[in-house]
Design an enzyme around this catalytic site. Structure first.
Site, PDB file in Angstrom:
ATOM      1  N   ASP A  97      20.517  31.428  44.228  1.00 23.44           N
ATOM      2  CA  ASP A  97      21.770  31.541  44.959  1.00 23.44           C
ATOM      3  C   ASP A  97      22.204  30.158  45.441  1.00 23.44           C
ATOM      4  O   ASP A  97      22.090  29.186  44.691  1.00 23.44           O
ATOM      5  CB  ASP A  97      21.588  32.512  46.138  1.00 23.44           C
ATOM      6  CG  ASP A  97      22.856  33.290  46.443  1.00 23.44           C
ATOM      7  OD1 ASP A  97      23.770  32.687  47.030  1.00 23.44           O
ATOM      8  OD2 ASP A  97      22.932  34.482  46.089  1.00 23.44           O
ATOM      9  N   ASP A 106      14.115  35.723  60.990  1.00 17.91           N
ATOM     10  CA  ASP A 106      13.892  36.939  60.212  1.00 17.91           C
ATOM     11  C   ASP A 106      13.534  36.650  58.760  1.00 17.91           C
ATOM     12  O   ASP A 106      13.224  37.565  58.000  1.00 17.91           O
ATOM     13  CB  ASP A 106      15.125  37.849  60.263  1.00 17.91           C
ATOM     14  CG  ASP A 106      14.896  39.076  61.135  1.00 17.91           C
ATOM     15  OD1 ASP A 106      13.738  39.337  61.493  1.00 17.91           O
ATOM     16  OD2 ASP A 106      15.876  39.777  61.449  1.00 17.91           O
ATOM     17  N   HIS A 137      25.592  32.336  51.616  1.00 17.83           N
ATOM     18  CA  HIS A 137      25.509  33.519  50.757  1.00 17.83           C
ATOM     19  C   HIS A 137      24.064  33.906  50.471  1.00 17.83           C
ATOM     20  O   HIS A 137      23.676  35.072  50.618  1.00 17.83           O
ATOM     21  CB  HIS A 137      26.264  33.241  49.450  1.00 17.83           C
ATOM     22  CG  HIS A 137      26.448  34.425  48.569  1.00 17.83           C
ATOM     23  ND1 HIS A 137      25.604  34.711  47.514  1.00 17.83           N
ATOM     24  CD2 HIS A 137      27.387  35.396  48.559  1.00 17.83           C
ATOM     25  CE1 HIS A 137      26.020  35.799  46.886  1.00 17.83           C
ATOM     26  NE2 HIS A 137      27.096  36.241  47.516  1.00 17.83           N
ATOM     27  N   ASN A 151       9.893  42.691  64.590  1.00 20.29           N
ATOM     28  CA  ASN A 151       9.692  41.448  65.330  1.00 20.29           C
ATOM     29  C   ASN A 151      10.682  41.285  66.474  1.00 20.29           C
ATOM     30  O   ASN A 151      10.788  40.205  67.060  1.00 20.29           O
ATOM     31  CB  ASN A 151       9.779  40.244  64.379  1.00 20.29           C
ATOM     32  CG  ASN A 151      11.144  40.151  63.694  1.00 20.29           C
ATOM     33  OD1 ASN A 151      12.026  40.988  63.914  1.00 20.29           O
ATOM     34  ND2 ASN A 151      11.316  39.150  62.848  1.00 20.29           N
ATOM     35  N   SER A 365      27.186  41.445  45.213  1.00 19.03           N
ATOM     36  CA  SER A 365      26.197  40.491  45.726  1.00 19.03           C
ATOM     37  C   SER A 365      25.277  41.144  46.746  1.00 19.03           C
ATOM     38  O   SER A 365      24.133  40.709  46.917  1.00 19.03           O
ATOM     39  CB  SER A 365      26.895  39.300  46.391  1.00 19.03           C
ATOM     40  OG  SER A 365      27.428  38.436  45.426  1.00 19.03           O
ATOM     41  N   ASP A 473      48.296  50.866  15.810  1.00 21.64           N
ATOM     42  CA  ASP A 473      48.907  50.946  17.126  1.00 21.64           C
ATOM     43  C   ASP A 473      49.088  52.394  17.569  1.00 21.64           C
ATOM     44  O   ASP A 473      49.712  53.200  16.863  1.00 21.64           O
ATOM     45  CB  ASP A 473      50.271  50.247  17.068  1.00 21.64           C
ATOM     46  CG  ASP A 473      50.679  49.650  18.388  1.00 21.64           C
ATOM     47  OD1 ASP A 473      49.796  49.193  19.124  1.00 21.64           O
ATOM     48  OD2 ASP A 473      51.886  49.628  18.678  1.00 21.64           O
ATOM     49  N   ASP A 507      44.552  46.351  24.885  1.00 23.05           N
ATOM     50  CA  ASP A 507      44.904  47.717  24.466  1.00 23.05           C
ATOM     51  C   ASP A 507      43.701  48.510  23.967  1.00 23.05           C
ATOM     52  O   ASP A 507      43.769  49.732  23.838  1.00 23.05           O
ATOM     53  CB  ASP A 507      45.937  47.678  23.331  1.00 23.05           C
ATOM     54  CG  ASP A 507      47.346  47.406  23.831  1.00 23.05           C
ATOM     55  OD1 ASP A 507      47.580  47.522  25.054  1.00 23.05           O
ATOM     56  OD2 ASP A 507      48.213  47.076  23.008  1.00 23.05           O
ATOM     57  N   ASP A 559      43.432  51.695  19.502  1.00 16.97           N
ATOM     58  CA  ASP A 559      44.514  50.935  20.123  1.00 16.97           C
ATOM     59  C   ASP A 559      45.329  51.914  20.968  1.00 16.97           C
ATOM     60  O   ASP A 559      46.044  52.762  20.455  1.00 16.97           O
ATOM     61  CB  ASP A 559      45.393  50.305  19.038  1.00 16.97           C
ATOM     62  CG  ASP A 559      46.488  49.419  19.607  1.00 16.97           C
ATOM     63  OD1 ASP A 559      46.821  49.574  20.803  1.00 16.97           O
ATOM     64  OD2 ASP A 559      47.023  48.579  18.863  1.00 16.97           O
ATOM     65  N   ALA A 565      52.623  47.957  30.654  1.00 17.71           N
ATOM     66  CA  ALA A 565      53.053  47.874  32.051  1.00 17.71           C
ATOM     67  C   ALA A 565      51.836  47.629  32.931  1.00 17.71           C
ATOM     68  O   ALA A 565      50.691  47.738  32.482  1.00 17.71           O
ATOM     69  CB  ALA A 565      53.768  49.168  32.458  1.00 17.71           C
ATOM     70  N   ASN A 596      53.180  43.314  22.620  1.00 15.41           N
ATOM     71  CA  ASN A 596      52.381  44.214  21.802  1.00 15.41           C
ATOM     72  C   ASN A 596      52.165  43.607  20.416  1.00 15.41           C
ATOM     73  O   ASN A 596      52.985  42.848  19.913  1.00 15.41           O
ATOM     74  CB  ASN A 596      53.071  45.571  21.681  1.00 15.41           C
ATOM     75  CG  ASN A 596      52.151  46.643  21.138  1.00 15.41           C
ATOM     76  OD1 ASN A 596      50.932  46.503  21.187  1.00 15.41           O
ATOM     77  ND2 ASN A 596      52.724  47.710  20.608  1.00 15.41           N
ATOM     78  N   ASN A 597      51.025  43.963  19.813  1.00 17.81           N
ATOM     79  CA  ASN A 597      50.706  43.420  18.495  1.00 17.81           C
ATOM     80  C   ASN A 597      51.725  43.891  17.457  1.00 17.81           C
ATOM     81  O   ASN A 597      52.086  45.071  17.401  1.00 17.81           O
ATOM     82  CB  ASN A 597      49.298  43.816  18.055  1.00 17.81           C
ATOM     83  CG  ASN A 597      48.999  45.280  18.257  1.00 17.81           C
ATOM     84  OD1 ASN A 597      49.063  45.768  19.374  1.00 17.81           O
ATOM     85  ND2 ASN A 597      48.659  45.974  17.174  1.00 17.81           N
TER      86      ASN A 597
END
Length: 613
Positions: A97, A106, A137, A151, A365, A473, A507, A559, A565, A596-597
């Protein structure tokens, strides 16, 4: 010798602390002979003032400083394991890390220096991207996994008698320039005396970091880089500790959506933004981060205190299990763990003021060290078990969460299924893998068994692809290619390398269907992936665990036209769920429009690798 004495002394202090800790009421629940030992709930011992807020250890519906409470029972279920005195003894957890505050009261009792000095993050601030920041981190991560117990300070770790080793890979003052070197160091892989077999060599490697690539070409361009990490991880995992191996735990990522804004800050309503019209995840665990698709890593997603996928968590077929992490801590509980002291008054950092604890740790994490600590508990219950045995115990005892989750659809197409039972009888979910780790159940089985799985076998095959394997498509029947597996083995994982061409990769939905007719969505449609091809990109599925490999394996590429959108969906942090009927479709940002393709895509090649026994 000093390291051994320190570890033994720490263990004795823990044992003495436990003896003086709060006693349990053994009659709290009436004995029911039909129940397993892990189905009872016992109060956690006292001795640490913040443990009452650590819902990931025991969730009784506490708030942990948040406006809304968690849901009782959404936790690691470790109370009976701790009562037995199984606390992670003899297991070293390496936290790769940004460094550990080794002086934290601790963490200090559990530090095992070994041959790798734990990097010191110091108590200083520095500017990063115009923001004042500090490397805390790793200290938070380490506290979740193995903060000391009984403790009178703070909370406690999942495995409070495990030892800790640190490696500073991602901090400002890092002392390793690559993950491969950090792994080699914490394993003492290059040691001259019994490398990878000493008690100070990691039995669990925690990796609470990763990548989030949007460019599909990254993997092909840097294949050697990822292969090297794969090879080093494999060596550490499979060849250490007298053949019993090490568990490498990896966070899945925090890329469920691409943006967000408050709809109602006062009531915790957050609008999440997706790069598709169906509120499907923005990234997939395998494609966004190829190291998630490394079979030698155990990839974990994040659960909130309500029992649902955390708002940010990445999912995918590479996820094996889920673990508690929480949300952001104001509206819904986050994780309580160790933080950095505000300052130290001497150069040796032994006189530090205001030892700190935080209530806002979250992300995958946080899920990773929760799982790392759980693994340490299972390993310490039975040291003869291999890393694969421990995986098996966790998979076969995991708790199904969010049981009423619904499939996510593109029209009539089930883009992401809900819980599915595979051909071996194990339930699997794209978001949660096999479910929430159940420590008490796994430990009970660990105590009653020896080594479980046979020798690991790895079988790889290149699959011939027809020259006309076009991806049309909007054709939801998809383009199929079949591999017929004649050699049998019991599957533990399946990896696919893909070569295909397509002008709008977001897609594509990609499925792998086993001879048992288990349909695994190995890449969901609608991701924010860019580029126009996969060049050997790797995807891992854990979905088929326990199935027979023999028979026909079908790869299907569809596809879906999912990227015309964007969409927004309202997430209620108070309930941990999406608000019903809150999905709205929005135009794409002008600078992010992907046309689009204009021509069909094409599957040009793939290979399949089976891991099993």
């Amino acid at each position: 010798m000093n390291n051994k004495l320190n570890i033994v002394t720490a263990g004795l202090l823990l044992a003495l602390g436990q003896a003086t800790a709060q006693t349990f009421d053994n009659s709290a629940q009436e004995y029911d002979p039909s129940k397993h030992v892990w189905e009872y709930t016992y109060q956690l011992a006292g001795g640490d003032p913040l443990v009452v807020h650590q819902w990931h250890l025991q969730n009784n519906g506490q708030h942990a400083g948040a406006i809304t409470p968690g849901v009782a029972g959404i936790d690691l279920n470790l109370d009976f394991t701790h009562r037995r005195g199984i606390l992670g003894q003899g297991i070293n957890i390496a936290v790769i890390d940004d460094g550990l505050a080794t002086y934290h009261p601790d963490l200090a009792p559990n530090m095992a220096q070994g041959d790798v000095l734990n990097p010191d993050p110091y108590i200083y601030q520095y500017n990063s991207r115009g923001r004042l920041t500090i490397d805390d981190h790793g200290t938070k991560v380490a506290g979740i996994a193995a903060a000391a117990a009984y403790n009178g300070q703070g909370g406690r770790g999942v495995a409070p008698a495990a030892t800790l080793t640190g490696a500073n890979l991602i901090g400002n003052e890092r002392n390793f320039v690559g993950r491969d070197l950090a792994i080699r160091a914490v394993m003492d892989m290059d040691g001259t005396i019994a490398p990878m077999n000493k008690h100070t060599d990691a039995r669990v490697i925690n990796q609470s970091f990763g990548y989030a690539f949007s460019d599909a070409s990254i993997y092909g361009d840097y294949r050697a880089f990822f292969d090297n990490i794969d090879d080093v991880t494999k060596k550490a995992v499979t060849e250490s500790h007298g053949g019993r191996g090490t568990m490498a735990v990896k966070s899945a990522g925090n890329s469920h959506y691409i943006g967000g804004r408050w709809l109602d800050r006062d009531n915790g309503l957050l609008t999440l933004i997706y790069p598709n019209g169906y509120a499907l995840p923005a990234y997939d665990a395998s494609i966004a981060d190829p190291t998630n698709a490394n079979f030698w890593n155990l990839t974990v997603s994040a659960l909130n205190a309500k029992g649902n996928l955390a708002a940010y968590s990445t999912g995918g077929s590479a996820v094996l299990l889920t673990a508690p992490a929480g949300e952001w801590g104001r509206y819904s509980p986050a994780t309580v763990t160790t933080g950095l002291p505000k300052w130290c008054t001497d150069a040796t950092e032994t006189q530090c003021e205001n030892p700190m604890y935080v209530f806002n740790m979250n992300g995958t994490s946080a899920a990773a060290p929760a799982l790392s600590g759980a693994i340490a508990l299972i390993m310490s219950a039975n040291h003869q078990l291999s890393w694969r045995d421990v995986r098996h115990l966790m998979i076969t005892t995991a708790t199904k969460v969010d049981a009423d989750s619904q499939p996510r659809m593109i029209g009539d197409y089930e883009a992401i299924p809900s819980w599915q039972v595979n051909g071996a009888g194990y339930a699997f979910h794209y978001d949660y893998g096999f479910g929430l780790v159940n420590v008490d159940a796994a430990v009970e089985k660990a105590l009653l068994t020896g080594p479980i799985l046979g020798d690991l076998q790895i079988k790889s095959y290149d699959v011939p692809v027809a020259a006309d394997a076009f991806i049309y498509d909007g054709d939801f029947s998809g383009t199929e290619s079949v591999h017929t597996q004649t050699e049998n083995l019991t599957v533990e994982g399946v990896k696919v390398h893909l070569d295909l061409e397509h002008d709008r990769l977001g897609d594509l939905s990609i499925e792998l269907i086993s001879p048992s007719n288990t349909r695994s969505v190995i890449l969901t449609a609608g991701t924010d992936i860019e580029g126009n091809k996969f060049n050997g990109n790797v995807i891992l599925s854990n979905h088929f665990y326990g199935e027979s490999a023999k028979g026909d394996w079908k790869l299907r590429v569809i596809d879906t036209n999912a990227k015309d959108a964007w969409s927004e969906r309202v997430y209620d942090l108070g309930t941990g769920k999406f608000v019903e009927n809150s999905l709205t479709v929005t135009p794409q940002r002008s600078d992010k429009v992907q046309s689009n393709n204009a021509k069909p895509g094409q599957l040009t090649g793939w290979s399949i690798t089976f891991f099993g026994h």
